[in-house]
Design an enzyme around this catalytic site. Structure first.
Site, PDB file in Angstrom:
ATOM      1  N   CYS A  95      13.520  10.266   7.547  1.00  0.00           N
ATOM      2  CA  CYS A  95      13.416   9.781   8.925  1.00  0.00           C
ATOM      3  C   CYS A  95      14.756   9.904   9.651  1.00  0.00           C
ATOM      4  O   CYS A  95      14.804  10.100  10.856  1.00  0.00           O
ATOM      5  CB  CYS A  95      12.913   8.346   8.937  1.00  0.00           C
ATOM      6  SG  CYS A  95      13.729   7.324   7.732  1.00  0.00           S
TER       7      CYS A  95
ATOM      8  N   LYS B   2       0.844  -1.199   0.000  1.00  0.00           N
ATOM      9  CA  LYS B   2       0.000   0.000   0.000  1.00  0.00           C
ATOM     10  C   LYS B   2       0.879   1.249   0.000  1.00  0.00           C
ATOM     11  O   LYS B   2       1.564   1.543   0.982  1.00  0.00           O
ATOM     12  CB  LYS B   2      -0.886   0.039   1.251  1.00  0.00           C
ATOM     13  CG  LYS B   2      -1.895   1.162   1.177  1.00  0.00           C
ATOM     14  CD  LYS B   2      -2.497   1.528   2.524  1.00  0.00           C
ATOM     15  CE  LYS B   2      -1.791   2.655   3.213  1.00  0.00           C
ATOM     16  NZ  LYS B   2      -1.729   3.925   2.483  1.00  0.00           N
TER      17      LYS B   2
ATOM     18  N   GLU C 282       9.931  15.168  16.245  1.00  0.00           N
ATOM     19  CA  GLU C 282      10.293  15.069  14.822  1.00  0.00           C
ATOM     20  C   GLU C 282       9.449  16.076  14.038  1.00  0.00           C
ATOM     21  O   GLU C 282       8.224  16.047  14.093  1.00  0.00           O
ATOM     22  CB  GLU C 282      10.017  13.653  14.318  1.00  0.00           C
ATOM     23  CG  GLU C 282      10.428  13.468  12.868  1.00  0.00           C
ATOM     24  CD  GLU C 282      10.252  12.040  12.377  1.00  0.00           C
ATOM     25  OE1 GLU C 282       9.164  11.477  12.587  1.00  0.00           O
ATOM     26  OE2 GLU C 282      11.203  11.512  11.775  1.00  0.00           O
TER      27      GLU C 282
ATOM     28  N   SER D 185       5.292   7.030  10.667  1.00  0.00           N
ATOM     29  CA  SER D 185       5.436   7.694  11.963  1.00  0.00           C
ATOM     30  C   SER D 185       5.449   6.683  13.108  1.00  0.00           C
ATOM     31  O   SER D 185       4.836   5.618  13.021  1.00  0.00           O
ATOM     32  CB  SER D 185       4.293   8.684  12.169  1.00  0.00           C
ATOM     33  OG  SER D 185       3.063   8.005  12.132  1.00  0.00           O
ATOM     34  N   THR D 186       6.103   7.054  14.204  1.00  0.00           N
ATOM     35  CA  THR D 186       6.177   6.180  15.380  1.00  0.00           C
ATOM     36  C   THR D 186       4.777   5.931  15.935  1.00  0.00           C
ATOM     37  O   THR D 186       4.435   4.801  16.301  1.00  0.00           O
ATOM     38  CB  THR D 186       7.091   6.817  16.439  1.00  0.00           C
ATOM     39  OG1 THR D 186       8.428   6.812  15.908  1.00  0.00           O
ATOM     40  CG2 THR D 186       7.078   6.049  17.755  1.00  0.00           C
TER      41      THR D 186
ATOM     42  N   GLU E 105       9.931   0.745  10.558  1.00  0.00           N
ATOM     43  CA  GLU E 105      11.009   1.729  10.351  1.00  0.00           C
ATOM     44  C   GLU E 105      10.351   3.082  10.576  1.00  0.00           C
ATOM     45  O   GLU E 105       9.526   3.514   9.766  1.00  0.00           O
ATOM     46  CB  GLU E 105      11.583   1.557   8.935  1.00  0.00           C
ATOM     47  CG  GLU E 105      12.952   2.159   8.793  1.00  0.00           C
ATOM     48  CD  GLU E 105      12.880   3.521   8.173  1.00  0.00           C
ATOM     49  OE1 GLU E 105      12.897   4.504   8.951  1.00  0.00           O
ATOM     50  OE2 GLU E 105      12.810   3.611   6.940  1.00  0.00           O
TER      51      GLU E 105
HETATM   52  P1  TAP Z   1       1.877   8.012   8.663  1.00  0.00           P
HETATM   53  O1  TAP Z   1       0.452   8.297   9.043  1.00  0.00           O
HETATM   54  O2  TAP Z   1       2.691   7.203   9.553  1.00  0.00           O
HETATM   55  O3  TAP Z   1       1.838   7.403   7.176  1.00  0.00           O
HETATM   56  C1  TAP Z   1       2.687   6.411   6.678  1.00  0.00           C
HETATM   57  C2  TAP Z   1       1.868   5.315   6.000  1.00  0.00           C
HETATM   58  O4  TAP Z   1       1.050   4.670   6.964  1.00  0.00           O
HETATM   59  C3  TAP Z   1       0.932   5.812   4.918  1.00  0.00           C
HETATM   60  O5  TAP Z   1       0.881   4.838   3.882  1.00  0.00           O
HETATM   61  C4  TAP Z   1      -0.401   5.876   5.660  1.00  0.00           C
HETATM   62  O6  TAP Z   1      -1.530   5.788   4.804  1.00  0.00           O
HETATM   63  C5  TAP Z   1      -0.299   4.643   6.531  1.00  0.00           C
HETATM   64  N1  TAP Z   1      -1.174   4.644   7.684  1.00  0.00           N
HETATM   65  C6  TAP Z   1      -1.622   5.710   8.401  1.00  0.00           C
HETATM   66  N2  TAP Z   1      -2.428   5.288   9.407  1.00  0.00           N
HETATM   67  C7  TAP Z   1      -2.496   3.943   9.326  1.00  0.00           C
HETATM   68  C8  TAP Z   1      -3.183   2.940  10.069  1.00  0.00           C
HETATM   69  N3  TAP Z   1      -3.921   3.230  11.113  1.00  0.00           N
HETATM   70  N4  TAP Z   1      -3.034   1.650   9.709  1.00  0.00           N
HETATM   71  C9  TAP Z   1      -2.266   1.318   8.665  1.00  0.00           C
HETATM   72  N5  TAP Z   1      -1.611   2.219   7.898  1.00  0.00           N
HETATM   73  C10 TAP Z   1      -1.704   3.522   8.235  1.00  0.00           C
HETATM   74  O7  TAP Z   1       2.631   9.349   8.465  1.00  0.00           O
HETATM   75  P2  TAP Z   1       1.966  10.772   8.131  1.00  0.00           P
HETATM   76  O8  TAP Z   1       0.787  11.076   8.990  1.00  0.00           O
HETATM   77  O9  TAP Z   1       1.758  10.814   6.691  1.00  0.00           O
HETATM   78  O10 TAP Z   1       3.130  11.719   8.600  1.00  0.00           O
HETATM   79  C11 TAP Z   1       3.149  12.121   9.963  1.00  0.00           C
HETATM   80  C12 TAP Z   1       4.532  12.094  10.512  1.00  0.00           C
HETATM   81  O11 TAP Z   1       5.079  10.800  10.363  1.00  0.00           O
HETATM   82  C13 TAP Z   1       5.513  12.987   9.816  1.00  0.00           C
HETATM   83  O12 TAP Z   1       5.424  14.283  10.264  1.00  0.00           O
HETATM   84  C14 TAP Z   1       6.793  12.339  10.168  1.00  0.00           C
HETATM   85  O13 TAP Z   1       7.187  12.779  11.438  1.00  0.00           O
HETATM   86  C15 TAP Z   1       6.465  10.885  10.229  1.00  0.00           C
HETATM   87  N6  TAP Z   1       6.853  10.128   9.034  1.00  0.00           N
HETATM   88  C16 TAP Z   1       7.934   9.351   9.151  1.00  0.00           C
HETATM   89  C17 TAP Z   1       8.347   8.641   8.045  1.00  0.00           C
HETATM   90  C18 TAP Z   1       9.556   7.764   8.168  1.00  0.00           C
HETATM   91  S1  TAP Z   1      10.344   7.342   6.855  1.00  0.00           S
HETATM   92  N7  TAP Z   1       9.944   7.322   9.318  1.00  0.00           N
HETATM   93  C19 TAP Z   1       7.684   8.723   6.850  1.00  0.00           C
HETATM   94  C20 TAP Z   1       6.545   9.501   6.768  1.00  0.00           C
HETATM   95  C21 TAP Z   1       6.144  10.209   7.896  1.00  0.00           C
HETATM   96  P3  TAP Z   1      -2.246   7.078   4.174  1.00  0.00           P
HETATM   97  O14 TAP Z   1      -1.344   8.218   4.323  1.00  0.00           O
HETATM   98  O15 TAP Z   1      -2.451   6.668   2.777  1.00  0.00           O
HETATM   99  O16 TAP Z   1      -3.534   7.228   4.923  1.00  0.00           O
END
Ligand code: TAP
Length: 497
Positions: free
Chosen positions: A297, A187, A394, A241-242, A263
């Site tokens: 990250c 996904k 972060e 995200s964590t 990760e």
């Molecule tokens: P997340 O919500 O963690 O999104 C990452 C992935 O997880 C996306 O594909 C998202 O899907 C999916 N996801 C979200 N909620 C989920 C759930 N309950 N069950 C399964 N999958 C789920 O990140 P974000 O909200 O876009 O970004 C927020 C923060 O996360 C950023 O500010 C940053 O600090 C951190 N972040 C970290 C990384 C790495 S590489 N460590 C990468 C991105 C973000 P959809 O977005 O399609 O809904």
């Protein structure tokens, strides 16, 4: 019904963008009929609408992947090498186009997209070669038994990837999973589905059998959850995200105690000692935090500079940062493009306001650029306190804090005073200090006199709340295999006579 739409790229190229779910090597409609928009973060305009997978689509894709696993998981592993090499070759042939799709959909500069493509191809080629080298052990139990272990694929695995490195994460995740004989449902993030879908066309072209890799864009809450809760999915690999990662681990435990690798986020220290090479270090500090618009990250988002060099290096750092070209990802010489989507853009701007209110000095940047597109000036805060939110949390954008320290002991304590532990940087010309301090830092990666310097052979992952498990390098193979022990009771009476 066609699931391709012609898209024009800023370079003048036109291409056919797939918009369907990729299941069983075909693009198909979502069962619900729902679609979502993919937005160009540089213009805030819609690029295309993409089919939106939900629970029913996940069920269909799992059936396809389960069927494919019957032969993919048990074939001669050498054949899997050939398929993955062919996929890597096709990606390499299309690397300029995929890089442009990535810059269009994610907003990152073309320089960053091209670098992602290079690493992605290397990762696929490197991991492909492991397929026929995944050995067990023979174990000497004395004369009464013969014992050996074999490593077996898990079955169907679910992979959830973020929007900051959409294509690189596609390759990092898919490569090791299929090389070890698993089949995949991946996904992509809703903000950035386009490169993942375009590369799906290459899966079919590479001759990879139907159902081995399925790409199902959809929201985390619906599609992501459906992956976690499906009983036939044996493992979830997640990058993001964590907060979401912890929720996934809990949910996956409740649904069949699925294996999980995570990760996650970071707040990585980037440490500069008095004896560092100033010009090299300034470039590493820039690469550490402003590469990929800070949406990394492992970003070196907390800079610690030793007091003897602080006043020398800081003005040069500021001067070099202010020279960075920020804007249209396709523009000549642009280093930093747009933030990937509106929500994240706003988060970054909010953190900048928080930093000002907390009392930090805004040393450079600190505002959006223009009034269209998600562009943020590279931002440096000084005079920060360790309990400020901008030092602890972060931000995931082009924002860095700079602090001063005196002693090695002091900076090691500061570096480790975080719940995260993904990466770190040390800048010094003293090899003893570099290696000594690297042992004391609680992080999965320590870069010495370099930063954000990834290599296909080198494992990547986090200590503490930065994750579970390692990506890339041979370490990743353990995430996708089970070890089976086979113990045979021997009857040697005939031989002993
Ligand atoms: P997340 O919500 O963690 O999104 C990452 C992935 O997880 C996306 O594909 C998202 O899907 C999916 N996801 C979200 N909620 C989920 C759930 N309950 N069950 C399964 N999958 C789920 O990140 P974000 O909200 O876009 O970004 C927020 C923060 O996360 C950023 O500010 C940053 O600090 C951190 N972040 C970290 C990384 C790495 S590489 N460590 C990468 C991105 C973000 P959809 O977005 O399609 O809904």
């Amino acid at each position: 019904m066609s699931f391709f739409k012609e898209v024009s790229l800023p370079t003048g190229k036109k291409y056919q963008q797939p918009t369907g779910l990729f299941i069983n090597n075909e693009f198909v409609a979502a069962k619900s009929g729902k679609k979502f928009e993919s937005i160009n973060p540089s213009t805030e305009e819609v690029i295309v609408e993409v089919e939106q997978a939900e629970t029913e689509d996940v069920k269909v894709a799992v059936e396809a992947a389960s069927k494919a696993f019957e032969s993919w998981g048990s074939r001669d592993p050498f054949e899997r090498i050939k398929y993955v090499y062919t996929l890597a070759d096709l990606i390499e042939e299309n690397k300029d186009l995929i890089a442009e799709i990535e810059s269009l959909d994610n907003g990152k500069s073309l320089v960053c997209s091209k670098s992602d493509l290079e690493i992605a191809v290397r990762c696929l080629r490197s991991i492909a070669g492991w397929a026929d080298k995944i050995d067990g052990r023979t174990i000497d139990n004395g004369p009464t038994h013969f014992t050996y272990t074999r490593r077996e694929p898990l079955g169907v695995v679910g992979q959830i990837i973020p929007w900051n490195f959409p294509f690189l994460m596609w390759a990092w995740k898919i490569g090791p999973a299929i090389v070890t004989g698993n089949t995949v449902l991946l996904k992509p993030a809703s903000a950035t589905p386009l490169s993942a879908l375009f590369a799906a066309t290459l899966i079919k072209k590479a001759g990879i059998p139907a159902g081995v890799i399925n790409i199902i864009p959809g929201s985390g809450s619906k599609c992501g959850n459906a992956l976690i809760e499906h009983p036939d999915i044996k493992k979830i690999a997640f990058t993001g995200s964590t907060e979401v990662g912890i929720g996934i681990a809990i949910n996956a435990a409740k649904h069949g105690l699925k294996k999980v690798t995570l990760e996650l986020g970071g707040k990585s220290p980037n440490i500069v000692f008095d004896d560092a090479d100033i010009n090299l270090t300034v470039q590493n500090l820039i690469k550490g935090i402003f590469f990929n618009g800070g949406e990394v990250c492992s970003a070196g988002s907390r800079i610690y500079i030793q007091s003897g060099i602080y006043d020398k290096i800081l003005p040069i750092f500021k001067q070099e940062v202010e020279k960075l070209k920020v804007g249209d990802p396709f523009g000549e010489g642009v280093f930093q493009g747009a933030q990937a989507y509106g929500g994240q853009f706003q988060t970054v701007l909010d953190y900048i306001e928080t930093g000002k209110k907390e009392g930090a000095t805004l040393f450079s940047g600190g505002e959006r650029i223009g009034n269209k597109g998600y562009f943020v000036k590279p931002t440096i805060f000084t005079d920060v306190k360790e309990d400020y939110k901008i030092v602890k949390e972060e931000i995931f954008g082009p924002v860095v804090t700079v602090s001063k320290f005196d002693t090695v002991q002091e900076v090691v304590k500061l570096a480790n005073s975080t719940n995260y532990g993904l990466a770190s940087g040390i800048h010094t010309t003293d090899v003893n200090k570099a290696l000594g301090v690297s042992k004391l830092i609680k992080a999965g990666t320590v870069w010495i006199n370099t930063y954000n310097d990834f290599h296909q052979t080198t494992p990547f992952g986090g200590y503490k709340e930065s994750g579970v498990g390692r990506e890339i390098g041979p370490e990743v193979l353990g995430n996708y295999t089970e070890t089976k022990a086979v113990r045979v009771k021997l009857d040697l009476s005939q031989i002993e006579k």
